[in-house]
Motif scaffolding. Structure first.
Motif, PDB file in Angstrom:
ATOM      1  N   VAL A 126      97.532  51.093  -7.379  1.00 31.05           N
ATOM      2  CA  VAL A 126      96.748  50.203  -6.509  1.00 31.05           C
ATOM      3  C   VAL A 126      96.783  50.771  -5.107  1.00 31.05           C
ATOM      4  N   ARG A 127      95.594  51.019  -4.567  1.00 29.10           N
ATOM      5  CA  ARG A 127      95.517  51.433  -3.168  1.00 29.10           C
ATOM      6  C   ARG A 127      95.323  50.165  -2.332  1.00 29.10           C
ATOM      7  N   PHE A 128      96.036  50.033  -1.253  1.00 31.39           N
ATOM      8  CA  PHE A 128      95.913  48.872  -0.366  1.00 31.39           C
ATOM      9  C   PHE A 128      96.332  49.291   1.037  1.00 31.39           C
ATOM     10  N   PRO A 129      96.013  48.600   2.108  1.00 30.30           N
ATOM     11  CA  PRO A 129      95.227  47.369   2.166  1.00 30.30           C
ATOM     12  C   PRO A 129      93.746  47.641   2.427  1.00 30.30           C
ATOM     13  N   GLY A 130      93.244  48.801   2.281  1.00 32.57           N
ATOM     14  CA  GLY A 130      91.826  49.168   2.459  1.00 32.57           C
ATOM     15  C   GLY A 130      91.770  50.660   2.392  1.00 32.57           C
ATOM     16  N   GLY A 131      90.643  51.231   2.658  1.00 35.25           N
ATOM     17  CA  GLY A 131      89.473  50.849   3.362  1.00 35.25           C
ATOM     18  C   GLY A 131      89.646  50.718   4.871  1.00 35.25           C
ATOM     19  N   CYS A 132      88.530  50.289   5.417  1.00 30.54           N
ATOM     20  CA  CYS A 132      88.469  50.126   6.872  1.00 30.54           C
ATOM     21  C   CYS A 132      89.525  49.151   7.382  1.00 30.54           C
ATOM     22  N   VAL A 133      89.937  48.192   6.535  1.00 33.70           N
ATOM     23  CA  VAL A 133      90.974  47.261   6.977  1.00 33.70           C
ATOM     24  C   VAL A 133      92.248  48.021   7.350  1.00 33.70           C
ATOM     25  N   ALA A 134      92.506  49.142   6.688  1.00 32.54           N
ATOM     26  CA  ALA A 134      93.740  49.881   6.954  1.00 32.54           C
ATOM     27  C   ALA A 134      93.737  50.464   8.366  1.00 32.54           C
ATOM     28  N   HIS A 135      92.594  50.999   8.799  1.00 34.09           N
ATOM     29  CA  HIS A 135      92.632  51.629  10.127  1.00 34.09           C
ATOM     30  C   HIS A 135      92.006  50.777  11.227  1.00 34.09           C
ATOM     31  N   GLY A 136      91.298  49.717  10.841  1.00 36.31           N
ATOM     32  CA  GLY A 136      90.894  48.711  11.817  1.00 36.31           C
ATOM     33  C   GLY A 136      89.809  49.152  12.781  1.00 36.31           C
ATOM     34  N   ASN A 137      89.314  48.148  13.507  1.00 32.68           N
ATOM     35  CA  ASN A 137      88.268  48.396  14.496  1.00 32.68           C
ATOM     36  C   ASN A 137      88.927  48.499  15.867  1.00 32.68           C
ATOM     37  N   GLY A 138      89.272  49.710  16.252  1.00 31.14           N
ATOM     38  CA  GLY A 138      90.013  49.903  17.499  1.00 31.14           C
ATOM     39  C   GLY A 138      91.505  49.955  17.220  1.00 31.14           C
ATOM     40  N   ILE A 139      92.245  50.641  18.075  1.00 30.52           N
ATOM     41  CA  ILE A 139      93.659  50.876  17.733  1.00 30.52           C
ATOM     42  C   ILE A 139      94.489  49.592  17.696  1.00 30.52           C
ATOM     43  N   ASP A 140      94.070  48.566  18.440  1.00 30.68           N
ATOM     44  CA  ASP A 140      94.842  47.318  18.378  1.00 30.68           C
ATOM     45  C   ASP A 140      94.603  46.562  17.073  1.00 30.68           C
ATOM     46  N   ASN A 141      93.663  47.050  16.295  1.00 30.51           N
ATOM     47  CA  ASN A 141      93.351  46.377  15.028  1.00 30.51           C
ATOM     48  C   ASN A 141      93.858  47.187  13.822  1.00 30.51           C
ATOM     49  N   ILE A 142      94.581  48.269  14.092  1.00 32.71           N
ATOM     50  CA  ILE A 142      95.175  49.040  12.988  1.00 32.71           C
ATOM     51  C   ILE A 142      96.112  48.121  12.201  1.00 32.71           C
ATOM     52  N   TYR A 143      96.070  48.199  10.886  1.00 32.42           N
ATOM     53  CA  TYR A 143      96.894  47.323  10.047  1.00 32.42           C
ATOM     54  C   TYR A 143      98.356  47.741  10.207  1.00 32.42           C
TER      55      TYR A 143
END
Ligand code: AHR
Length: 812
Positions: free
Chosen positions: A402-419
Motif C-alpha cells: 500500500v502506497r500512502f498518503p498520496g499522491g499530491c497529498v504527500a507533498h502538499g500545496n506549498g512547503i507548509d502543506n507537506i504531509y
C-alpha cells in the motif's frame, strides 16, 4: 511503440555547418496560453508557415495548475559552440519571472529554471542580439515573435518531428467507439502460443498493490470510519472556498443557550479550536452527507469536555424525520479540566442520513471538543479503525503493498502543506489537522500508524511516500509565505536548506517509528500506540512526480544519502516526474542511474490506445539497474469514465508489464477511492457512498491480477495471423508460474470487436490440454457495471470473446 525522442532517432541529421537560409519565428499565442510555437519562411517576402499548427515545442512549467502556466515572448538562442538551444520567456504577464530551458534540438528539453529578472540569467544564456522582433500572421492569428536565420535542414527536421508526433496522437486516440469502422470486415483472427518454462525468469512478487490517497473523500468521510464531520472544529476557510467552511461546518444548534468558537487553553496546541457551550443547547452534527446506522449495531460516542460543574449530557441519534433511533447519557465530573468521556449508542433502526445530537442542559458552561461517533464494527475491529466494507473491498484485491498518503497529498500545496507524518500519529486530540490539497480537511485520524496497521492487516508491504523537501510541482505558494523571494516560490520551491537537516531527521525518525526497538524514541511511540512489534518497513518513497530541478536534486540527495547511510536495507523509491516522457522523466532517470537509486516511481495517465500501442514500453529498460514502481496509472477516455474499455486497456497493458516484471517491481492503479458527490478526480477504481461500495471494471481487472500473481514469467510469444498492428496490439497473453501453489496462470486479453481463436499449446508445461476453470470479464466497451463470470477454458484451442479478459489457472 516508443516515441522517437530525438531528431537523430528520426534519421534526421542535424546541421553542424549551418548554411543559413530560412527564418525561424518563435512565439506564444497572445495571452500567454500556449507553449513555444514555431513558424518559418524561406525569405522575407514569403508567408510565415507554422511548424506543426498549434504544436507546443516546450510548455512553461511555472505556476499552479493548467491555465496558470503561461508563456510570453519566447526567444530562442543557439549556442555557437555546440549548436544547442536556449529558450527564455516571461512566465508571468508582468514579466516578473523569466524562465529558461535548454535543448539540444528544440525537441528534448532540460528541466526549466526561473529567475526574478533577465539580468539574473546566466551570462551565456541571455538572449543575444540581433534577434528581431516581428509581427506575423500565423494560421490566421496575428502574433508577435522573434525571428532568426536558421538552416533549412533544421526546418525539415522539425517538420518531420511534428509529423511523427501527429501520427502518434492519431494512434493514441483510437477509441472503441470507432472499432466497427476500424475493424469492418475483420474476421478469422487467430494466434498461437506455447509457454516455454525453460526460458522462464523470476519476476516481482509485489506487482499489484494499491495507491491510497485522501482524494475524493477517500479517507475522511471515506475509509476512515469516523461518522462525525468536523469533530475537531478545525475546518478552516483556507481549506475550501465554501462560505460555511469554518469551525462550525456540519454543526448546527437549537435551544435558548449559546455557543462560541474558542481557542484559549485548547486540549492541545495542534487542535486549537473548540466550542464553548452555554446551555440549554443542542449541538447537532450532520455527519458526512448524513450518518449511516445499521439496526442493532453499536456506536462509540466520545468527546472531550472542560466544565467546572458536573453535567448530565444526553446524546441521541435521530433519523431524517427527527425520530430518535439511539440514545445514551453521560455524567461528567466538574473538575475544570479537559476530560474524555465515552459511551455506547445502539441503533434501533437502519438509517442513512441520521444525525448526532449532543444535548447540554440548562446551566451548562463548558468547553467541548473532539466529538466523535465511531462504529464498533470496523475492519478487523480496531478502535479508530476503517470502514469495514470499504477496507474489505481493498483487501479482496490481495494488494502486495500500500502506497500512502498520496499522491499530491504527500507533498502538499506549498512547503507548509507537506504531509508531516509526525503530525498524524499519537492521541487523536493531539494530531495536527492538515489542509487537504484537494480542498478539504484532513483530521489525520487515519494517520501513519493506522496506515501501517492496515498494511499489516492485509499482509501488504507499507510504502510511505514522503516529500523530497519540495512541495507539489503545481504549488501556488511554495515558500513559508507567499512574499518570499522568487527562488523559493513558483511552481516548486523547496524547504529552505537550513531547515533540511530537521526534515531529513523526520524521515529517519519515520523508519525508527516503523522498525525501531521499543527502547528507541520513536519505537517507543509506536509501542505506546499499541504496537510494540515493528511494522517491518522495507520501502520508502521520496518525492512524488516532482520537477527534477536544481531545487529538487540537492534536497533529494540529502534525504537519500542519510537513509542509505543509516538504513542501508531500506529500498528508497525515487521519482521521475508526472509523465512517461519529458524533461522530468529524462532527468529523473539520469539521476536514478547516477545515484543508483534502487527504484523510481513512474506516473502516467494515458489514453487506452497509448496502452494498446506501447506494450513494448519496458522491453528495453536496463535489466540490472534501477527498478520501476509504476505508482500511478490509469486509462483515461474523454469524459473520464471507468468502463470495460479502460479496464481492458489496463488488463492488456499489464500482460506486458508482467513480461517485464523483472524490471517493473510494483504497480498501483490511481486513484483508488471516490465518494459520490465529492469526486475531484475521475476515473477511480472504486466509488462509494455512505451505504454502499460500487466497484468498477477497472477494480475487477486489478483483482484478477492481484489474486493471480506469479513469481516467474513464462515466455510465450504470440504468433498472430496478421501483421496489422491495430489487430496484433489488441491481443495479449501472459503466463506466470505461482511457485507457492505450483500453478501456472494464463491471462488472455482480446480488445478486438471479434472473437479471437488461439492455439495455446501447454505441452511444454507438462499439460496436455483439457478444461480449466477461469474468470472472464467481458461485455461492451462502454459497459460500466460488470462482474467477472466463471468460465471453463479448453486448451489448446481457446476462444476469446470480443472485448474480454480471461484468467485461467492450470496445474501440471
Ligand atoms: O492520482 C491523483 C493525482 O495524480 C495524484 O495525487 C498526483 O500524484 C497525480 O498528479
Amino acid at each position: 511503440m516508443k516515441l522517437k525522442h530525438t531528431l537523430a532517432a528520426l534519421g534526421v541529421a542535424l546541421a553542424t555547418m549551418p548554411v543559413m537560409g530560412d527564418e525561424l519565428l518563435s512565439y506564444a499565442v497572445p495571452g500567454g496560453n500556449s507553449g513555444l510555437r514555431l513558424a518559418w519562411r524561406a525569405s522575407a517576402d514569403a508567408d510565415w508557415q507554422s511548424i506543426g499548427r498549434g504544436f507546443n515545442f516546450v510548455k512553461s512549467d511555472f505556476g499552479p495548475w493548467g491555465s496558470h502556466k503561461k508563456m510570453f515572448s519566447p526567444r530562442l538562442m543557439v549556442n555557437a559552440a555546440d549548436s544547442t538551444w536556449t529558450c527564455t520567456w516571461y512566465a508571468a504577464p508582468d514579466s516578473s519571472v523569466t524562465a529558461l530551458a535548454t535543448s539540444p534540438d528544440l525537441v528534448k528539453w532540460a528541466p526549466q529554471r526561473y529567475f526574478a529578472s533577465e539580468l539574473d540569467l546566466p551570462r551565456d544564456m541571455r538572449p543575444l542580439h540581433p534577434i528581431a522582433r516581428t509581427t506575423a500572421t500565423i494560421d490566421g492569428t496575428e502574433v508577435n515573435g522573434y525571428c532568426q536565420e536558421v538552416p533549412h535542414s533544421l526546418i525539415e527536421s522539425l517538420q518531420k518531428y511534428v509529423e511523427h508526433r501527429a501520427e502518434l496522437s492519431a494512434l493514441y486516440s483510437q477509441h472503441a467507439v470507432d472499432d466497427s469502422k476500424r475493424f469492418a470486415g475483420l474476421k478469422d483472427v487467430t494466434f498461437s502460443a506455447s509457454p516455454t518454462p525453460d526460458a522462464s525468469y523470476p519476476i516481482s512478487d509485489k506487482l499489484i498493490g494499491i495507491f491510497f490517497e485522501d482524494i475524493n473523500y477517500g479517507a475522511d468521510g471515506g475509509l476512515y470510519a469516523e461518522l462525525v464531520q468536523n469533530r475537531d472544529f478545525e475546518y478552516s476557510p483556507n481549506e475550501n472556498n465554501a462560505p460555511d467552511w469554518n469551525s462550525t461546518h456540519s454543526w448546527s444548534t437549537s435551544g435558548q443557550g449559546s455557543f462560541k468558537v474558542d481557542t484559549v487553553a485548547p486540549i492541545h496546541p495542534n487542535n486549537l479550536h473548540y466550542l464553548t457551550v452555554n446551555g440549554p443547547l443542542t449541538l447537532t452534527n450532520a455527519g458526512y452527507d448524513g450518518i449511516t446506522l445499521k439496526k442493532g449495531d453499536k456506536y462509540r460516542l466520545s468527546f472531550f469536555i472542560r466544565t467546572a460543574t458536573p453535567l448530565s449530557i444526553q446524546a441521541t441519534l435521530t433519523d431524517d424525520s427527527g425520530k430518535t433511533v439511539g440514545r445514551t447519557s453521560v455524567k461528567t465530573k466538574g473538575n475544570g479540566e479537559w476530560t474524555k468521556y465515552t459511551a455506547t449508542i445502539k441503533a434501533s433502526k437502519s438509517v442513512s442520513g441520521a444525525k448526532l445530537n449532543m444535548i447540554f442542559p440548562a446551566g451548562t458552561d463548558a468547553a467541548v471538543d473532539m466529538v466523535s461517533l465511531f462504529p464498533y464494527d470496523t475492519f478487523k475491529g480496531h478502535e479508530n479503525g476503517l470502514r469495514r466494507d470499504l477496507a474489505q473491498t481493498l483487501a479482496d484485491l490481495k494488494p502486495r503493498f500500500v502506497r500512502f498518503p498520496g499522491g499530491c497529498v504527500a507533498h502538499g500545496n506549498g512547503i507548509d502543506n507537506i504531509y508531516d507524518w509526525k503530525g498524524s500519529i499519537g492521541p487523536l486530540e493531539s494530531r495536527k489537522p492538515l489542509r487537504n490539497i484537494w480542498s478539504y480537511h484532513q483530521t489525520r485520524g487515519l494517520g501513519y500508524h493506522e496506515y501501517f496497521q492496515f498494511c499489516e492487516d492485509m499482509g501488504a508491504e507499507p510504502l510511505p511516500v514522503l516529500a523530497a523537501g519540495v512541495p507539489c510541482q503545481n504549488s501556488g505558494i511554495a515558500a513559508h509565505h507567499s512574499h518570499a523571494p522568487l527562488t523559493t516560490y513558483g511552481q516548486q520551491g523547496g524547504i529552505p536548506m537550513e531547515e533540511m537537516d530537521a526534515y531529513v531527521q523526520d524521515v529517519l525518525d519515520l523508519i525508527e517509528y516503523a522498525n525501531g526497538d521499543v527502547n528507541t524514541t520513536w519505537g517507543a511511540k509506536r509501542a505506546e500506540a499499541g504496537h510494540p512489534e515493528p511494522f517491518n518497513l522495507k520501502y520508502i518513497g521520496i518525492g512524488n512526480e516532482d520537477l527534477i530541478s536544481e531545487v529538487f536534486i540537492p534536497r533529494f540527495r540529502m534525504i537519500y544519502d542519510a537513509v542509505r547511510a543509516k538504513y542501508p536495507d531500506i529500498i528508497v523509491v525515487g521519482t521521475v516526474g508526472p509523465f512517461y516522457e519529458g524533461a522530468d522523466y529524462d532527468e529523473g532517470w539520469r539521476l536514478a542511474h547516477e545515484l543508483n537509486i534502487p527504484m523510481v516511481d513512474e506516473h502516467y495517465y494515458v489514453d487506452p490506445s497509448w496502452m494498446i500501442h506501447n506494450q513494448d514500453y519496458y522491453d528495453n529498460y536496463k535489466r540490472n539497474a534501477t527498478k520501476v514502481y509504476l505508482g500511478e496509472y490509469a486509462a483515461h477516455l474523454p469524459g473520464r469514465p471507468n468502463n470495460l474499455e479502460t479496464a481492458l486497456a489496463s488488463a492488456l497493458y499489464l500482460t506486458s508489464v508482467e513480461r517485464n516484471a523483472d524490471v517493473v517491481a510494483m504497480t498501483s492503479y490511481a486513484p483508488l477511492l471516490a465518494k459520490e458527490g465529492h469526486t475531484q478526480w475521475k476515473p477511480d477504481m472504486i466509488f462509494f457512498n455512505n451505504d454502499s461500495v460500487k466497484v468498477t471494471p477497472d477494480y475487477h481487472v486489478q483483482k484478477m491480477y492481484g489474486n493471480n500473481a506469479g513469481t516467474r514469467y513464462v515466455p510465450a510469444p504470440l504468433k498472430v495471423n496478421t501483421t496489422d498492428r491495430n489487430v496484433v496490439n489488441r491481443i495479449g497473453m501472459s503466463t506466470v508460474l505461482d511457485e507457492t501453489t505450483g500453478e501456472y496462470v494464463i491471462k488472455l486479453a482480446n480488445l478486438l470487436p471479434v472473437t479471437v481463436t488461439g492455439n495455446v499449446d501447454l505441452s511444454k508445461l507438462g499439460i496436455e490440454g483439457g478444461k480449466s476453470k477461469g474468470l472472464r470479464l467481458t461485455g461492451a466497451p462502454a459497459d460500466t457495471k460488470l462482474t467477472p463470470e466463471e468460465v471453463t477454458v479448453e486448451f489448446p484451442a481457446v476462444s476469446l470473446p470480443p472485448y474480454s479478459f480471461t484468467v485461467v489457472r492450470v496445474k501440471r
